[in-house]
Write a protein that holds these residues in place. Structure first.
Motif, PDB file in Angstrom:
ATOM      1  N   ASP A   1      81.102 -24.723 -46.207  1.00 49.04           N
ATOM      2  CA  ASP A   1      82.218 -24.612 -45.946  1.00 49.04           C
ATOM      3  C   ASP A   1      82.399 -24.158 -47.255  1.00 49.04           C
ATOM      4  O   ASP A   1      83.370 -24.978 -48.225  1.00 49.04           O
TER       5      ASP A   1
ATOM      6  N   THR B   1      90.053 -15.468 -44.618  1.00 57.95           N
ATOM      7  CA  THR B   1      91.808 -15.067 -44.854  1.00 57.95           C
ATOM      8  C   THR B   1      92.596 -15.808 -45.633  1.00 57.95           C
ATOM      9  O   THR B   1      93.723 -15.859 -46.059  1.00 57.95           O
ATOM     10  N   LYS B   2      91.624 -17.253 -46.624  1.00 53.52           N
ATOM     11  CA  LYS B   2      92.057 -17.451 -47.230  1.00 53.52           C
ATOM     12  C   LYS B   2      92.163 -16.557 -49.160  1.00 53.52           C
ATOM     13  O   LYS B   2      92.623 -15.989 -48.538  1.00 53.52           O
TER      14      LYS B   2
END
Ligand SMILES: Cc1ncc(COP(=O)(O)O)c(C=O)c1O
Length: 395
Positions: A184, A208-209
């Motif tokens: 990740d 999203t980050k």
């Protein structure tokens, strides 16, 4: 754009994947359409049978999503990328696409809370089993391997404690045992770390980050080989449906264009705040890989070009003291998101990691006095003053 290999990552982030329409637009266009029109019945049949390549339906393919996928694949230096609706759906698609009932996964104990909940409470119901290890201890990775281990899964740096795992060494353990390594890479993004080049087989992202970068949209991605990602993960996505919306893909394409310069700035500001926090009398410990005091500092220096914008610190005291710091801020947003231009402050034990048991949290080091910061792009002196207010009340 000519062959990607001619260009460095910042150029790929801006240029790769764009296909100009007949309108000659300069910015990437957005194709908000659920389906596509065929020239004839025979054309429709040929596209459905796979005889002719082409768009059919946006759950399968969409030109804006494809541009995003090609650009991120080029940045990660992977053969193939599939975009997903969220980071969690990237993780579930990776597991559902590459594993089967009876398979075993070894995972870092310090994975994001929802990933652990997904593994323990949902995927175990489908016949997968999981063993958790200290992700920084190579002997634990080795010892946890079983005859049916098919995947090793790690997050580095981890959320929230910024533990750094040795990607090349864990990849070797995976490959010696005919298993895949999934990393990740949400915290570093390909700008600061490229796990595939270090031996990982698959990279997952919560886009999203940092990839969105301004806290607007949800998204995720899986990057790897044509076989594992283009076939295995994609076949799950196409049928199960957690695909990225074209609108979100477009917003995140714009995010990729500025990602290089943002990641450099987030890292610079976070290091400045981390060093300053270390000198505060009411702070017990700071966790940030670019600080010499970080236990995996040397590894982080080799593996990452900088440490990104997330750091964690323990205040002297417990939950009340940690909450005092949060409630005294006026600038930091009290929210669980990270990777935004706006700095955020979180109390992991009662939010992101609140669904874990007390024992699980303690094993991971998520104590009640721990705070997580995601350093945005505001002025660093203003951010320090904002934290100082609460810290002064503790001392
Ligand atoms: C490291 C990491 N992976 C995955 C996720 C899940 O991503 P999403 O919220 O986009 O589903 C998060 C979310 O915070 C994360 O921090």
């Amino acid at each position: 754009m000519p062959d990607n290999s001619d260009y460095k990552i910042a150029t790929r982030a801006v240029r790769t994947g764009q296909v100009r329409s007949q309108e000659g637009e300069h910015s990437d266009p957005i194709f908000l359409t659920s389906s596509y029109v065929f020239k004839s019945a025979a054309d429709a049949a040929a596209r459905f049978s796979g005889e002719i390549e082409g768009n059919i339906y946006s759950r399968f393919t969409n030109p804006t999503v494809r541009t995003f996928e090609e650009r991120l694949a080029a940045m990660e230096e992977g053969e193939c990328c599939v975009a997903t609706a969220t980071g969690m759906s990237a993780i579930v698609a990776t597991c559902m696409g590459l594993l089967k009932a009876g398979d075993h996964v070894v995972a870092g104990r310090d994975l994001f809370g929802s990933t652990i909940i997904l593994f323990n409470n949902i995927l175990t119901r489908f016949g997968l089993s999981f063993t958790y290890v200290d992700s920084t201890d190579l002997s634990q990775w080795k010892d946890a391997i079983q005859a049916n281990t098919k995947m090793l899964f790690l997050e580095t740096p981890s959320n929230p404690l910024c533990n750094v795992s040795d990607i090349s060494s864990v990849a070797k353990i995976a490959h010696d045992n005919q298993a895949l390594l999934v990393v990740d890479n949400t915290f570093c993004t390909p700008v600061l770390q490229q796990p595939l080049k270090l031996g990982a087989d698959v990279v997952v992202h919560s886009s999203t980050k940092y990839i969105d970068g301004q806290g607007r949209t949800m998204g995720g991605a899986v990057v790897g080989s044509k076989d594992q990602v283009g076939e295995g993960v994609y076949s799950f996505l196409r049928s199960a449906g957690p695909s990225l919306s074209p609108f979100n893909a477009w917003v995140q394409l714009k995010g990729l264009e500025t990602l290089t310069i943002r990641m450099q700035a987030h890292s610079r500001y976070a290091l400045e705040i981390a060093s300053w926090l270390e000198a505060q009398p009411s702070v017990e410990r700071v966790f940030y890989p670019d600080l010499p005091s970080h236990p995996q500092h040397a590894l982080a220096q080799r593996q990452q070009t900088a440490a990104a914008g997330v750091l964690a610190f323990q205040v002297k005291g417990g939950r009340d003291e940690a909450w005092t710091v949060i409630d005294s801020t006026k600038l930091f947003s009290i929210t669980a998101n990270l990777g935004d231009t706006k700095s955020t402050i979180t109390h992991p034990a009662t939010t992101t990691h609140g669904r874990l048991t007390v024992e699980q949290r303690q094993e991971m080091g998520v104590f009640d006095n721990l705070l997580r910061l995601s350093i945005g792009l505001e002025d660093v002196d203003d951010l320090k003053r904002d934290l100082q207010r609460g810290l002064d009340q503790l001392s």
